[in-house]
Design a protein around this motif. Structure first.
Motif, PDB file in Angstrom:
ATOM      1  N   GLY A 108       6.267  10.188   7.358  1.00 27.07           N
ATOM      2  CA  GLY A 108       7.156   9.383   6.706  1.00 27.07           C
ATOM      3  C   GLY A 108       7.719  10.096   5.452  1.00 27.07           C
ATOM      4  N   GLU A 109       8.726   9.352   4.875  1.00 22.91           N
ATOM      5  CA  GLU A 109       9.389   9.967   3.739  1.00 22.91           C
ATOM      6  C   GLU A 109       9.990   8.883   2.948  1.00 22.91           C
ATOM      7  OE1 GLU A 109      12.269  12.773   4.912  1.00 22.91           O
ATOM      8  OE2 GLU A 109      13.469  11.359   6.111  1.00 22.91           O
ATOM      9  N   ARG A 110      10.362   9.300   1.607  1.00 20.24           N
ATOM     10  CA  ARG A 110      11.185   7.992   1.094  1.00 20.24           C
ATOM     11  C   ARG A 110      12.330   8.771   0.409  1.00 20.24           C
ATOM     12  NH1 ARG A 110       8.169   3.180  -2.342  1.00 20.24           N
ATOM     13  NH2 ARG A 110       7.850   2.784  -0.123  1.00 20.24           N
ATOM     14  N   CYS A 134       0.879  -1.215  -0.088  1.00 19.92           N
ATOM     15  CA  CYS A 134       0.095  -0.045   0.193  1.00 19.92           C
ATOM     16  C   CYS A 134       0.893   1.254   0.059  1.00 19.92           C
ATOM     17  CB  CYS A 134      -1.101   0.034   1.080  1.00 19.92           C
ATOM     18  SG  CYS A 134      -2.271  -1.368   1.377  1.00 19.92           S
ATOM     19  N   SER A 135       1.801   1.125   0.711  1.00 17.63           N
ATOM     20  CA  SER A 135       2.686   2.448   0.701  1.00 17.63           C
ATOM     21  C   SER A 135       3.403   2.517  -0.645  1.00 17.63           C
ATOM     22  CB  SER A 135       3.894   2.115   1.820  1.00 17.63           C
ATOM     23  OG  SER A 135       5.059   3.312   1.852  1.00 17.63           O
ATOM     24  N   ASP A 136       3.717   1.544  -1.248  1.00 19.34           N
ATOM     25  CA  ASP A 136       4.437   1.751  -2.361  1.00 19.34           C
ATOM     26  C   ASP A 136       3.140   2.444  -3.594  1.00 19.34           C
ATOM     27  OD1 ASP A 136       6.769   0.796  -1.747  1.00 19.34           O
ATOM     28  OD2 ASP A 136       6.332  -1.295  -2.297  1.00 19.34           O
ATOM     29  N   VAL A 137       1.866   2.075  -3.449  1.00 19.41           N
ATOM     30  CA  VAL A 137       0.925   2.518  -4.230  1.00 19.41           C
ATOM     31  C   VAL A 137       0.760   3.914  -4.050  1.00 19.41           C
ATOM     32  CG1 VAL A 137      -1.358   2.222  -5.024  1.00 19.41           C
ATOM     33  CG2 VAL A 137       0.104   0.388  -4.598  1.00 19.41           C
ATOM     34  N   GLN A 174       6.824   3.598   9.734  1.00 13.86           N
ATOM     35  CA  GLN A 174       5.494   3.925   9.873  1.00 13.86           C
ATOM     36  C   GLN A 174       5.208   5.235   9.071  1.00 13.86           C
ATOM     37  OE1 GLN A 174       5.266   4.612  13.977  1.00 13.86           O
ATOM     38  NE2 GLN A 174       4.556   2.756  14.437  1.00 13.86           N
ATOM     39  N   GLU A 175       4.137   5.113   8.534  1.00 16.17           N
ATOM     40  CA  GLU A 175       3.446   6.405   7.729  1.00 16.17           C
ATOM     41  C   GLU A 175       2.201   6.892   8.046  1.00 16.17           C
ATOM     42  OE1 GLU A 175       6.472   5.206   3.548  1.00 16.17           O
ATOM     43  OE2 GLU A 175       4.045   5.094   3.537  1.00 16.17           O
ATOM     44  N   SER A 176       1.933   8.093   7.598  1.00 16.99           N
ATOM     45  CA  SER A 176       0.717   8.637   7.888  1.00 16.99           C
ATOM     46  C   SER A 176       0.358   9.498   6.684  1.00 16.99           C
ATOM     47  CB  SER A 176       0.475   9.565   9.109  1.00 16.99           C
ATOM     48  OG  SER A 176      -0.889   9.996   9.163  1.00 16.99           O
ATOM     49  N   ALA A 210      15.033  11.704 -12.969  1.00 15.35           N
ATOM     50  CA  ALA A 210      14.123  10.529 -13.324  1.00 15.35           C
ATOM     51  C   ALA A 210      14.788   9.176 -13.107  1.00 15.35           C
ATOM     52  CB  ALA A 210      13.897  10.276 -14.962  1.00 15.35           C
ATOM     53  N   VAL A 211      16.080   9.234 -13.223  1.00 13.27           N
ATOM     54  CA  VAL A 211      16.938   7.848 -12.558  1.00 13.27           C
ATOM     55  C   VAL A 211      16.644   7.794 -11.148  1.00 13.27           C
ATOM     56  CG1 VAL A 211      18.997   6.944 -12.064  1.00 13.27           C
ATOM     57  CG2 VAL A 211      18.570   8.100 -14.536  1.00 13.27           C
ATOM     58  N   GLU A 212      16.529   9.040 -10.512  1.00 12.89           N
ATOM     59  CA  GLU A 212      16.236   8.492  -8.898  1.00 12.89           C
ATOM     60  C   GLU A 212      14.965   8.365  -8.769  1.00 12.89           C
ATOM     61  OE1 GLU A 212      16.322  11.634  -4.964  1.00 12.89           O
ATOM     62  OE2 GLU A 212      17.535  12.213  -6.869  1.00 12.89           O
ATOM     63  N   ASP A 213      14.008   8.792  -9.368  1.00 14.66           N
ATOM     64  CA  ASP A 213      12.471   8.496  -9.329  1.00 14.66           C
ATOM     65  C   ASP A 213      12.249   6.914  -9.535  1.00 14.66           C
ATOM     66  OD1 ASP A 213      11.886  11.140  -8.365  1.00 14.66           O
ATOM     67  OD2 ASP A 213      11.379  11.955 -10.284  1.00 14.66           O
ATOM     68  N   ALA A 214      13.013   6.548 -10.861  1.00 14.20           N
ATOM     69  CA  ALA A 214      12.665   5.165 -11.098  1.00 14.20           C
ATOM     70  C   ALA A 214      13.310   4.284  -9.779  1.00 14.20           C
ATOM     71  CB  ALA A 214      13.670   5.026 -12.511  1.00 14.20           C
ATOM     72  N   THR A 215      14.416   4.584  -9.400  1.00 15.01           N
ATOM     73  CA  THR A 215      14.781   3.967  -8.414  1.00 15.01           C
ATOM     74  C   THR A 215      13.956   3.818  -6.962  1.00 15.01           C
ATOM     75  OG1 THR A 215      17.091   4.362  -9.120  1.00 15.01           O
ATOM     76  CG2 THR A 215      17.034   3.440  -6.945  1.00 15.01           C
ATOM     77  N   LEU A 216      13.517   5.152  -6.886  1.00 10.31           N
ATOM     78  CA  LEU A 216      12.524   5.331  -5.389  1.00 10.31           C
ATOM     79  C   LEU A 216      11.395   4.297  -5.560  1.00 10.31           C
ATOM     80  CD1 LEU A 216      13.135   8.933  -4.358  1.00 10.31           C
ATOM     81  CD2 LEU A 216      13.498   6.791  -3.278  1.00 10.31           C
ATOM     82  N   TYR A 217      10.465   4.809  -6.695  1.00 14.38           N
ATOM     83  CA  TYR A 217       9.161   4.327  -6.845  1.00 14.38           C
ATOM     84  C   TYR A 217       8.997   3.035  -7.559  1.00 14.38           C
ATOM     85  CZ  TYR A 217       8.742   9.363  -5.674  1.00 14.38           C
ATOM     86  OH  TYR A 217       8.821  10.506  -5.072  1.00 14.38           O
TER      87      TYR A 217
END
Length: 936
Positions: free
Chosen positions: A558-560, A537-540, A568-570, A617-624
């Motif tokens: 929470g942060e990514r 759910c967090s990934d979505v 823990q995230e809210s 974009a490279v960083e976002d592809a790795t993060l998400y």
């Protein structure tokens, strides 16, 4: 078809109009041609074998007349003025709560200008619309076929010269921008558009009708009279209005051509369908706007000419779906007054209660009650040889309005209810105000020549009697009246009618146990430590936060980041409010991962992409996405983009992104990816080449040059290990000739880092700047350069503190006070992100207590030998120099000397040959020794 007008049908009306034209127009020519032409248009449409049912967009009178006519005629085929490619979506209306809009959407265009993308066409539907009544009848009645005959969504843009040409002018009563976002900048399909396009005519109608806007005029002079009329009267009046507005419309060539092409298109499609299926025109009903019902094109009618050729569609791939709509969004898109659609909905409910007509509703329609199944009443066939309906216009135009008992009771209820709502919102309203509102409504209606007060009269009366000087709450009285009459009803698309992507999102977020279809903000708490399944759910949610508008998925806690995951995230979720954005994501792909990958590729390979955007974009592809494949592909593309750049505008962002990616790969993977090694190697050579130009270029800022040096110095070890030559950097620094003070200080710092300039020489140059009255005003800019130098050379933080402190200690107040604002503004504008490093270094150097400040010696002064010998010790004697310290730790001194490459032996002072000092310190021991030595 015989197009000669039937003289016996509207003979009386023609005679009256001809006499009026002769009396008011100084001759019967011009005005007579218009008035008699209107009658001819009505006569022609009435005598058409295929019954034409003229409607107005979201008109309760049209919806009531449609429901009544459908139950009487029971047509087997319903031709509807709606984009023909939207037909498959209409069955999904069962899973929605009205109002909703049927949408055609295209993200990639082929055959249209690229700046038009994305293309969007919407057709909103409400329950109080004749179109919905026809759709519900056709879909729920066995043996009835619904045929959409209007131009396709592709032809909407084929026939459009510019994208903004069909936009309606801004209305002063338009709703706020957040409501318009439900439709965005979509092109609205004008189903039943009925508004005068002749500005002078509309102004004339509003002035003589004593109303403020067009919606009020239509409600007063069309909606209310037609609410109780029979079918023939309704039909002839709507045809009359459509013909009047059409004949008085300005002669805009493009718009006239589009209107006529739409009519040719629809009649061509209807004739094709009747020919293919053998449909009898008597068993069909053609539902269109009154403006198009009074058409004069050659293709008009069942027996019209077949000369219109429909152009083939373009290669653009269209996606179709349903999106939520609202009363305010409809008003904004079609230029209606604020609250007019809500008032129309209230009028629709009132008409149903008064006339007891059973409307058509789709079986299972969300938000409405299932009506009792009415018995099918066979249509009363028209006897053979009977002509069209007789003239109803003459009697209707002469009939005065009647105030019935029901309207008075309704006005009383409104007056009581608005006072109750006003008190709940902080107004000091009482029963006397309710009476005043009631009487004022009747008074205003009388002043405006109205037999019955309208909701607009009531609204003006409520504002006059209740709203005094200020608004105590969030809503004023005008808004309270709109809410009381129905408010801004917002539709919803059901789960079964959502595209696969939206349904997948709801399924994957099901463990949160939230009502995601509900409008408003909901709080989601994710504890991945105790429930690992919530990680999905967090990934979505993080992907939705990236793809959807702000507010749809907002993180509270929470942060990514690269290499970090929150336990823990809210979240604050409003997917129901932003349902349109989620649905439009479904037009781009079947999963959010696919849409995100497409977005990242589009960003990285776009014509305006820079090295910094590709690295992001490279960083976002790795993060998400956690996709090494996509990250490597985009990283290789970043290397190509870097080779084509000839400016240093993105150097700070490139440095930050590369540092983060290097730190991530070094801690999470056994080896660095090949693309990032190549990027560091190419970046080292690239920035070495651009460094001398950047130092001399006035357009290159100090921050950008500092970022280049930061890349070169921080990546130097890795670059040298990959085969780069350090001489290239030294040559680039040697060739740099800055003309600006800040860049000069930055160059000094770079030379210090390379070992070409010692700390003593750097300190001497700063002393020279402070001692020269000509360079003293520019000293703050030099300090700015030293502050930016902390990016490539963080070891100079102590020297930056020294430079600032030395200036404050040396400069007198007459010089320092005018110079201080320049220093502050320079530091704030150019080095806000580096100021914390400077402050931490100052906190380390300066004493922590005020009492220690009197005896505190700055480190840069303690390093001076003259200062060291003069520094008092604890016992008041002179402190020894540095030689005894080195003598006390010879092993450490030798190791440092070997590291620095120093050669030579130890040189210690010769021991003193006299013991006078020792004897002076210990007189008793001296006397004892003296007695011992003198004793025989």
């Amino acid at each position: 078809m015989d197009s000669t007008p039937n003289e016996g049908t509207f003979t009386a009306l023609r005679t009256q109009l001809q006499e009026a034209a002769a009396a008011f127009a100084d001759g019967p020519d011009a005005l007579e041609g218009i008035l008699l032409g209107i009658v001819d248009d009505v006569d022609r449409a009435v005598r058409e074998p295929l019954e034409i049912f003229p409607v107005c967009h979201h008109s309760p009178a049209s919806a009531l007349a449609m429901a009544r006519r459908l139950r009487e005629k029971q047509p087997k085929v319903v031709y509807l003025e709606l984009c023909e490619d939207m037909a498959p979506l209409l069955t999904e209306l069962r899973n929605c709560r009205l109002p909703v809009a049927v949408q055609a959407f295209a993200t990639k265009v082929d055959g249209f200008p690229a700046e038009w993308a994305p293309l969007s066409v919407v057709a909103p539907l409400t329950e109080a619309s004749a179109e919905y009544q026809a759709i519900a009848y056709a879909l729920d009645t066995p043996g009835v076929e619904l045929v959409l005959v209007d131009r396709s969504s592709d032809h909407v843009f084929q026939w459009q010269e510019t994208k903004d040409e069909s936009a309606e002018p801004a209305d002063p009563d338009a709703p706020p921008a957040e409501e318009e976002a439900l439709h965005g900048d979509s092109v609205g399909v004008e189903i039943g558009d009925l508004r005068p396009r002749f500005a002078e005519l509309e102004e004339h109608l509003l002035r003589h009708g004593r109303v403020r806007h067009w919606s009020e005029w239509w409600h007063q002079y069309v909606e209310l009279p037609l609410g109780d009329s029979d079918h023939d009267t309704y039909r002839q009046v709507m045809l009359l209005i459509g013909s009047l507005f059409r004949r008085l419309a300005p002669g805009e060539a493009h718009r006239v051509r589009v209107d006529e092409d739409r009519e040719r298109y629809m009649w061509t499609r209807m004739r094709q369908h009747m020919t293919a299926t053998g449909t009898d025109p008597a068993d069909a009903l053609y539902v269109c706007g009154a403006f198009h019902a009074a058409s004069r094109v050659a293709e008009f009618g069942v027996h019209g000419a077949d000369t219109f050729e429909i152009s083939p569609p373009s290669a653009t791939k269209w996606q179709h779906g349903l999106i939520p709509s609202s009363h305010a969004a409809i008003e904004a898109q079609f230029g209606l007054a604020a609250g007019s659609v809500s008032i129309a909905a209230a009028q629709w409910a009132k008409n149903l209660r008064r006339t007891r007509v059973k409307p058509y509703r789709l079986a299972g329609q969300t938000g409405t009650r299932m009506p009792k199944k009415a018995a099918r009443t066979p249509a009363a066939p028209t006897p053979a040889g009977q002509g069209p309906a007789p003239d109803r216009l003459t009697g209707f135009l002469r009939r005065p309005p009647v105030l019935d008992r029901f309207d008075e009771e309704e006005l009383l209820g409104w007056s009581v209810e608005i006072v109750r709502a006003a008190r709940r919102n902080g107004y000091l309203a009482s029963t006397a105000d309710a009476i005043a509102v009631f009487e004022t409504s009747i008074l205003l209606a009388g002043m405006r020549d109205r037999a019955r007060p309208t909701p607009y009269d009531f609204q003006d009366a409520a504002v006059t009697c209740i709203e005094k000087d200020t608004v105590p709450g969030r809503r004023d009285v005008r808004r309270l009246v709109e809410i009381m009459l129905g408010g801004d009803r917002v539709g919803q698309v059901g789960y079964d009618a959502l595209p696969p992507l939206a349904r997948d999102v709801h399924d994957r977020l099901a463990p949160l146990n939230l009502k995601l279809q509900q409008r408003g903000v909901q709080r989601a708490l994710l504890d991945m430590a105790s429930r690992p399944e919530l990680q999905q759910c967090s990934d979505v949610l993080w992907m939705l936060r990236y793809l959807m508008p702000h507010g749809a998925a907002r993180t509270v806690m929470g942060e990514r980041r690269l290499g970090e995951r929150s336990l823990q995230e809210s979240w604050d979720l409003a997917l129901g409010t932003h349902q349109r954005a989620l649905i439009e994501l479904g037009y781009e792909g079947v999963s959010i991962e696919q849409v995100l990958e497409q977005r990242l590729r589009r960003t990285a390979y776009g014509p305006q992409a820079t090295t910094a955007t590709v690295l992001k974009a490279v960083e976002d592809a790795t993060l998400y996405l956690r996709s090494r494949r996509l990250a490597d592909e985009l990283g290789r593309h970043a290397l190509q983009v870097l080779a084509t750049e000839r400016s240093v505008d993105g150097a700070p962002e490139v440095l930050r992104r590369v540092r983060g990616l290097l730190a991530y790969y070094r801690t999470s993977e056994p080896s660095l990816p090949a693309w990032i090694e190549s990027f560091v190697k190419a970046g080292y050579a690239h920035y070495c080449t651009l460094l001398p130009t950047a130092f001399a270029d006035d357009d290159a800022s100090v921050r950008q040059v500092a970022a280049m040096l930061g890349f070169l110095f921080s990546m130097e070890g890795l670059a040298l290990s990959l085969g780069c030559d350090r001489n290239q950097l030294e040559l680039a620094v040697a060739q740099s000739r800055p003309g600006e003070a800040a860049k000069t200080a930055l160059l000094w710092a770079a030379r210090t880092q390379l070992g070409h300039l010692s700390r003593a020489d750097l300190r001497a140059r700063c002393d020279e700047l402070l001692g020269n009255p000509l360079t003293l005003p520019a000293y703050p800019r030099y300090l700015s350069g030293f502050l930016h130098a902390l990016e490539p050379v963080p070891g100079l933080a102590d020297f930056a503190v020294e430079a600032v402190s030395h200036a404050f200690a040396r400069l007198p107040d007459p010089v320092l006070l005018p110079w201080l604002p320049t220093l502050i503004t320079t530091v704030r504008s150019g080095g806000t992100d580096l100021a914390p490093l400077l402050i931490r270094e100052a906190g380390r150097i300066f004493p922590g207590r005020l009492a220690a400040l009197d005896t505190w010696v700055p480190p840069w002064r303690a390093a001076d030998p003259a200062t060291v010998t003069a520094r008092p010790s604890r016992d008041g004697t002179a402190a020894p120099g540095g030689v005894p310290l080195l003598s006390a730790y010879p092993a450490t001194c030798d190791a440092v000397a070997d590291l620095l490459g120093c050669e030579g032996g130890w040189h210690t002072p010769a021991p003193s040959r006299t013991g006078a000092v020792l004897l002076a310190r210990h007189p008793r021991t001296a006397r004892a020794l003296e007695e011992l030595l003198t004793t025989p």
